[in-house]
Design a protein around this motif. Sequence first.
Motif, short mmCIF file in Angstrom:
data_model
loop_
_atom_site.label_atom_id
_atom_site.label_comp_id
_atom_site.label_asym_id
_atom_site.label_seq_id
_atom_site.Cartn_x
_atom_site.Cartn_y
_atom_site.Cartn_z
N HIS A 78 -4.97 -5.66 5.18
CA HIS A 78 -4.52 -5.47 3.85
C HIS A 78 -5.67 -6.07 2.71
CE1 HIS A 78 -1.01 -5.87 0.63
NE2 HIS A 78 -1.84 -6.50 -0.04
N HIS A 80 -7.63 -5.40 -1.26
CA HIS A 80 -7.72 -4.28 -2.53
C HIS A 80 -9.34 -4.42 -2.78
CE1 HIS A 80 -3.48 -4.77 -3.60
NE2 HIS A 80 -3.57 -5.68 -2.74
N HIS A 233 3.40 -4.11 -0.81
CA HIS A 233 3.75 -5.43 -0.70
C HIS A 233 5.28 -5.59 -0.46
CE1 HIS A 233 0.00 -4.84 -2.99
NE2 HIS A 233 -0.54 -6.48 -2.36
N HIS A 272 2.24 -9.66 3.17
CA HIS A 272 2.78 -11.02 2.75
C HIS A 272 4.22 -11.27 3.37
CE1 HIS A 272 -0.17 -11.49 -0.08
NE2 HIS A 272 0.26 -10.31 -0.41
N ASP A 325 -6.49 -9.85 1.83
CA ASP A 325 -5.88 -9.54 0.59
C ASP A 325 -6.94 -10.05 -0.77
OD1 ASP A 325 -3.91 -8.64 -1.11
OD2 ASP A 325 -3.02 -10.71 -1.56
ZN ZN Z 1 -2.18 -7.10 -1.87
#
Ligand code: ZN
Length: 452
Positions: A78, A80, A233, A272, A325
Amino acid sequence: MSERVSAIRGAALTFTGDPFLQDLADCMVHLPDALVVMRDGLITAFGPAEALLDQVPAGAAVTRYDDALILPGFIDAHVHYPQTPIIGAHGSQLIDWLDRYAFVAEQAFADVAHARRIARLFLREALRNGTTTSAVFCTVHPQSVDAFFEESAALGMRNIAGKVLMDRHAPEALRDTPQRGYDESKALIDRWHGHGRQLYAVTPRFAPSSSPEQMELAGALWHEHPGTYLQSHLSETVAEVAWAKELHPDRGDYLDVYAHHGQLGPRAIFGHGIHLGEDELGRLHETGTALAHCPTSNLFLGSGLFQLERARAAARPVRVGLATDIGAGTSFSLLQTLNEAYKVAQLGGFPLSAGQAFHLATRGTAEALYLEDRIGSLAAGMEADLVVLDLQATPLMRDRMAFCESLEERLFVLMTLGDDRAIRATWVNGVCLHDRDGGEPPLGRSPLGERT
Ligand code: ZN
Ligand code: GUN
């Protein structure tokens, strides 16, 4: 057509099972002198070097790595990529951080040249840190996805990525509509899913930023394209959980928002999952839905402490992947991410073992992504994505290693003191794309232009 054959030799470590569910000794394989033979992007042989050397065709190069450990490439569940420019933005927790930093940075991806530059920067850093596969959030702009997949495909990497879907509670410039989001995502699936090693993820950002209509279409789109992923998420902060419930008042709990819209199942990955009830964990297990554990992000934003031992409990193990993340996460290094995962687990009274940790960074995350038949292990037939760790990367590591008496101790030192300096080489698709001590990396030293 000429074949691409190469081989690397050195100590190697891989997993054949899950050390959360079975004895480590039964599922960890360590070979002090191994050979990995690669042909046309696949591993064709893996085993003790002495037994395999005669399988290397005459003329094929054998790269030898001393004081090193060869592992399957690390996998990030995960991340970005558009948030690379805002790593380390000070002073906010999740919702405020999104408004002040993430949503500002993401607006720049309307410009495809910017998207390309940051995609290159992101992939260079992934490779410098031994990460060979990531599940990536792009932005709401379809061109941010094209830019990412173009760079990933040019490198021969297996990556998962998708266009963020977001039709409310975001700046106007970052909002789509349910129908536009569906249409643009569908076109991207047609263009990229299964194109070489690229895989598409339908990407509703999270329940607060998608209307029920958008959630419904996202679930439908995912089901219409078997084999694609769905990423989002879940339960990152207490305030976000309350907000998600307020915005979706008819749903029983946060997970039920996704369940109601058909978004749970194999190849669904939720970042998460910190503040989950037992019931939610049970539904994640039953549906084969994965969580992505993002310890550096959770500490940086003050989101909470993920309970890894609880999530992976043998009675109803949830699939869990390890994740940076970025840009709420603070390091591209999955070694440093393991370092923080250990500390987070310690705060919950669970001393994560080094074996469990390295499984998590490799085969465990491959299992969370349902890719364990292709990546995450060293074995004949697997794709040839590898990382070579340097056990003596720094003066301190060299001296600390001298006090280690077992493999487990050495692994634990690697994840405690190691970072990008400990990545000696990264091989992708049977090709060395990062050689720490060697020539120019394939993406140049600075994709932003200036020489450093
Ligand atoms: Zn994220
Ligand atoms: N929740 C929704 N969007 C995001 C994001 O970009 N980063 C993190 N950490 N959490 C999110």
